[in-house]
Design a protein around this motif. Structure first.
Motif, mmCIF file in Angstrom:
data_model
loop_
_atom_site.group_PDB
_atom_site.id
_atom_site.type_symbol
_atom_site.label_atom_id
_atom_site.label_comp_id
_atom_site.label_asym_id
_atom_site.label_seq_id
_atom_site.Cartn_x
_atom_site.Cartn_y
_atom_site.Cartn_z
ATOM 1 N N PHE A 112 67.766 99.258 40.767
ATOM 2 C CA PHE A 112 66.767 98.384 40.142
ATOM 3 C C PHE A 112 65.360 98.950 40.275
ATOM 4 C CE2 PHE A 112 70.141 95.406 41.376
ATOM 5 C CZ PHE A 112 70.294 94.629 40.230
ATOM 6 N N ASP A 113 64.576 98.785 39.210
ATOM 7 C CA ASP A 113 63.142 98.760 39.416
ATOM 8 C C ASP A 113 62.876 97.483 40.218
ATOM 9 O OD1 ASP A 113 62.858 100.969 37.784
ATOM 10 O OD2 ASP A 113 62.171 99.828 36.043
ATOM 11 N N VAL A 114 62.126 97.586 41.285
ATOM 12 C CA VAL A 114 61.811 96.397 42.085
ATOM 13 C C VAL A 114 60.352 96.035 41.835
ATOM 14 C CG1 VAL A 114 61.808 95.351 44.367
ATOM 15 C CG2 VAL A 114 63.487 97.127 43.823
ATOM 16 N N VAL A 115 60.126 94.809 41.405
ATOM 17 C CA VAL A 115 58.787 94.343 41.051
ATOM 18 C C VAL A 115 58.419 93.146 41.914
ATOM 19 C CG1 VAL A 115 57.378 93.246 39.258
ATOM 20 C CG2 VAL A 115 58.849 95.189 38.674
ATOM 21 N N THR A 116 57.246 93.201 42.501
ATOM 22 C CA THR A 116 56.716 92.060 43.232
ATOM 23 C C THR A 116 55.303 91.778 42.755
ATOM 24 O OG1 THR A 116 56.463 91.065 45.430
ATOM 25 C CG2 THR A 116 55.758 93.352 45.189
ATOM 26 N N PHE A 117 54.709 90.693 43.258
ATOM 27 C CA PHE A 117 53.404 90.278 42.742
ATOM 28 C C PHE A 117 52.708 89.380 43.754
ATOM 29 C CE2 PHE A 117 56.707 87.380 41.452
ATOM 30 C CZ PHE A 117 56.170 86.107 41.581
ATOM 31 N N ASP A 118 51.415 89.247 43.570
ATOM 32 C CA ASP A 118 50.651 88.211 44.259
ATOM 33 C C ASP A 118 50.567 87.033 43.301
ATOM 34 O OD1 ASP A 118 50.269 89.911 46.366
ATOM 35 O OD2 ASP A 118 48.120 90.194 46.051
ATOM 36 N N GLN A 119 51.153 85.891 43.699
ATOM 37 C CA GLN A 119 51.132 84.765 42.782
ATOM 38 C C GLN A 119 49.706 84.246 42.601
ATOM 39 O OE1 GLN A 119 53.493 81.890 45.402
ATOM 40 N NE2 GLN A 119 52.058 80.496 44.426
ATOM 41 N N LEU A 188 56.452 84.118 36.073
ATOM 42 C CA LEU A 188 57.600 84.985 36.324
ATOM 43 C C LEU A 188 58.399 85.224 35.043
ATOM 44 C CD1 LEU A 188 59.235 86.508 38.471
ATOM 45 C CD2 LEU A 188 60.386 84.354 39.030
ATOM 46 N N ASP A 189 58.523 84.211 34.209
ATOM 47 C CA ASP A 189 59.252 84.409 32.956
ATOM 48 C C ASP A 189 58.484 85.324 32.020
ATOM 49 O OD1 ASP A 189 61.738 83.668 31.583
ATOM 50 O OD2 ASP A 189 60.380 82.894 30.040
ATOM 51 N N ALA A 198 66.390 90.906 29.426
ATOM 52 C CA ALA A 198 66.863 89.708 28.734
ATOM 53 C C ALA A 198 67.054 88.546 29.699
ATOM 54 C CB ALA A 198 68.168 90.001 28.003
ATOM 55 N N LYS A 199 67.452 88.854 30.951
ATOM 56 C CA LYS A 199 67.658 87.820 31.956
ATOM 57 C C LYS A 199 67.024 88.252 33.273
ATOM 58 C CE LYS A 199 71.740 85.528 30.075
ATOM 59 N NZ LYS A 199 73.029 84.867 30.408
ATOM 60 N N LEU A 200 66.703 87.275 34.097
ATOM 61 C CA LEU A 200 65.997 87.516 35.354
ATOM 62 C C LEU A 200 66.958 87.766 36.502
ATOM 63 C CD1 LEU A 200 63.017 87.218 36.722
ATOM 64 C CD2 LEU A 200 63.988 85.084 37.601
ATOM 65 N N THR A 201 66.682 88.802 37.267
ATOM 66 C CA THR A 201 67.318 89.026 38.564
ATOM 67 C C THR A 201 66.226 88.844 39.610
ATOM 68 O OG1 THR A 201 68.833 90.642 37.589
ATOM 69 C CG2 THR A 201 68.638 90.627 39.987
ATOM 70 N N TYR A 210 61.843 78.399 46.695
ATOM 71 C CA TYR A 210 61.449 77.291 45.821
ATOM 72 C C TYR A 210 61.014 77.812 44.453
ATOM 73 C CZ TYR A 210 59.169 72.942 44.340
ATOM 74 O OH TYR A 210 58.798 71.804 43.656
ATOM 75 N N ILE A 211 60.341 78.974 44.439
ATOM 76 C CA ILE A 211 60.021 79.595 43.149
ATOM 77 C C ILE A 211 61.310 79.811 42.356
ATOM 78 C CG2 ILE A 211 59.087 81.646 42.000
ATOM 79 C CD1 ILE A 211 57.197 82.006 44.372
ATOM 80 N N GLY A 212 62.346 80.329 43.040
ATOM 81 C CA GLY A 212 63.629 80.561 42.373
ATOM 82 C C GLY A 212 64.292 79.278 41.921
#
Length: 499
Positions: A112-119, A188-189, A198-201, A210-212
């Motif tokens: 996977f490309d792994v992507v994170t973020f500061d919300q 996130l979407d 096409a779909k979220l992992t 809770y975000i999930g």
């Protein structure tokens, strides 16, 4: 008495329940962000790529003002499946700061490309500001007791939390109304669309679970896999927050009892606080601190330890069993008083290890999501009721929400339903003894999501990192393989082992 107070408080609090299809339609109407990836320039992050995603500040105006969400990517090193999105908890934690310690296991990083973020509202994504200066912020957290121990301190804290709320609104007038987790789920979407999946992992723990949960409830048909750890119960968190705080405090008290039991079992030197009646001696320390600070050490090196120093530090240090020997040494130093080591005791001074900006984000985002009474003067009465069943820890968790009593009503807040309609069930993982998100919350979350499998780790703490769960997590995220119903994992090590 406790149940009556909780019932009165819940009835006193208002709820906002927008239709979930409208929330989704607003996100779908927003333009897809363009991610201009470039090498990250910050120290500790140069092995990654960074970008800014422009998302709607207010999703009721999807083509209106934008907010820049800071995003970080680690490219897949092997046969790529897609993108794995991850976030950290709090709320208020920085996913990008956490990336300095690594993003995923080697096996997952290959695929996977792994992507994170500061919300939104966190560090690089327009950090919430509630004070005019860093000095004012530090002064606030040093002088406003969290939690307060006496009636005089309760009055001071009530006055202080009102000022905190006013400061947040004054310094962030357009942001404080747009910090709910439903906003994060929609961000996130948009990120999913931006990377072309096409779909979220997704994987996330604690508040990030809770975000999930919110994403799965809103966008279930767009979920490939949800792997959630240290579960929050979405129903009580969003609509019966005082009950959730009581359950959290019970979890903390239960893990403290385990600390006392295992400390006694390990003995010295593995546990410096070992000896007769660990639980009773800790209770005695906290009672003394309620009556005033205790001095540890002698002369110029001596330090003053307050109730508001020890309680939050004790709760935080129960999160990770690797810190339990340090907690034992701190308790031993404080108990010894003038004969104790002031350097060891002083480790808990100054915000219990949290950065002050984190606390601003934590409170601001929490207040946008939760449901508490809108009467701050009720908190001392609630604290008394909490103390009757869960001394100290109930008060700690309760008072972190007092600013929410005067927080402005937000436009949009999601309160269910929570059913996950994805083709693949979510994988939930929880420690049996978790001081923040007790196993009872994971059981409720599984029931509310419906389409979910729960794996229990027979261990302690809030973090879920061991060889067994790493294997299960990789099999699920890569191959969508779920563990057998009722499966469990053993931790790699036990508290106080190898000390």
């Amino acid at each position: 008495m406790m149940l009556q107070l909780l019932t009165i408080a819940v009835l006193a609090a208002g709820t906002v329940v927008p239709a979930e299809n409208n929330l989704v339609a607003q996100a779908d109407a927003a333009p897809t962000p363009k991610l201009d990836w470039a090498p990250c320039t910050e120290e500790g992050l140069r092995q990654y790529e960074c970008a800014i995603a422009d998302v709607p500040l207010d999703y009721t105006k999807p083509h209106g003002a934008k907010l820049g969400v800071a995003v970080l990517r680690q490219r897949a090193t092997g046969d790529r499946i897609g993108t794995l999105f991850t976030a950290v908890g709090g709320p208020g934690g920085s996913g990008i700061d956490a990336a300095k310690d690594g993003l995923a296991s080697p096996e997952i990083s290959k695929r996977f490309d792994v992507v994170t973020f500061d919300q939104r509202g966190v560090v690089r994504s327009r950090q919430v500001k509630c004070f005019a200066s860093p000095e004012e912020q530090a002064h606030f957290w040093d002088t406003v007791p969290m939690p307060p121990a006496t009636k005089a301190e309760e009055k001071r804290t009530t006055k202080g939390t009102k000022a905190f709320t006013e400061g947040c609104a004054r310094h962030n007038p357009d942001l404080v109304n747009n910090l709910t987790t439903v906003d994060v789920a929609r961000d996130l979407d948009l990120l999913r669309r931006a990377v072309g999946d096409a779909k979220l992992t997704y994987t996330g723990g604690s508040y990030a679970s809770y975000i999930g949960e919110v994403y799965g409830a809103l966008f279930g048909d767009r979920v490939r896999a949800l792997q959630l750890n240290a579960m929050m119960d979405p129903v009580s968190y969003s609509t019966s927050t005082l009950s959730a705080l009581s359950e959290r405090a019970q979890g903390t008290a239960g893990v403290w009892a385990e600390f006392a039991r295992l400390c006694t079992q390990a003995g010295k030197p593995a546990c410096a606080f070992a000896g007769p009646d660990v639980h009773g001696r800790n209770a005695s320390l906290l009672t003394k601190l309620k009556n005033g600070p205790m001095t540890v050490g002698r002369g110029e090196a001596a330090v003053q330890v307050r109730y508001q120093d020890l309680v939050p530090a004790q709760v935080q240090m129960l999160y990770d069993t690797q810190g339990w020997p340090v907690l034992a040494a701190i308790l031993d130093a404080i108990e010894r008083g003038p004969d104790g080591d002031p350097e060891i005791a002083g480790a808990i001074l100054g915000g219990a290890g949290f950065r002050f900006d984190f606390l601003s984000s934590f409170i601001a985002i929490s207040c946008a999501d939760i449901d508490v009474p809108k009467t701050p003067e009720l908190w001392p009465l609630l604290a008394k009721a909490f103390d009757a069943g869960i001394p100290n820890y109930g008060r700690h968790w309760l008072y972190m929400t007092q600013p929410c009593a005067t927080w402005a009503k937000v436009k949009q807040r999601y309160t269910g339903p929570w059913r996950l309609t994805s083709d693949v069930p979510a994988l939930l993982i929880n420690n049996r003894f978790d001081p923040v998100t007790p196993l009872s919350m994971a059981v409720k979350a599984q029931r509310e999501m419906g389409n979910a499998r729960l794996l229990v780790v027979e261990g302690h703490g809030h973090a879920i990192v061991n060889a067994c769960t790493d294997k299960v997590r990789a099999e699920y995220l890569i191959d969508l393989k779920l563990p057998a119903d009722g499966s469990s994992c053993a931790p790699d090590r036990r508290p106080f082992d190898g000390v």
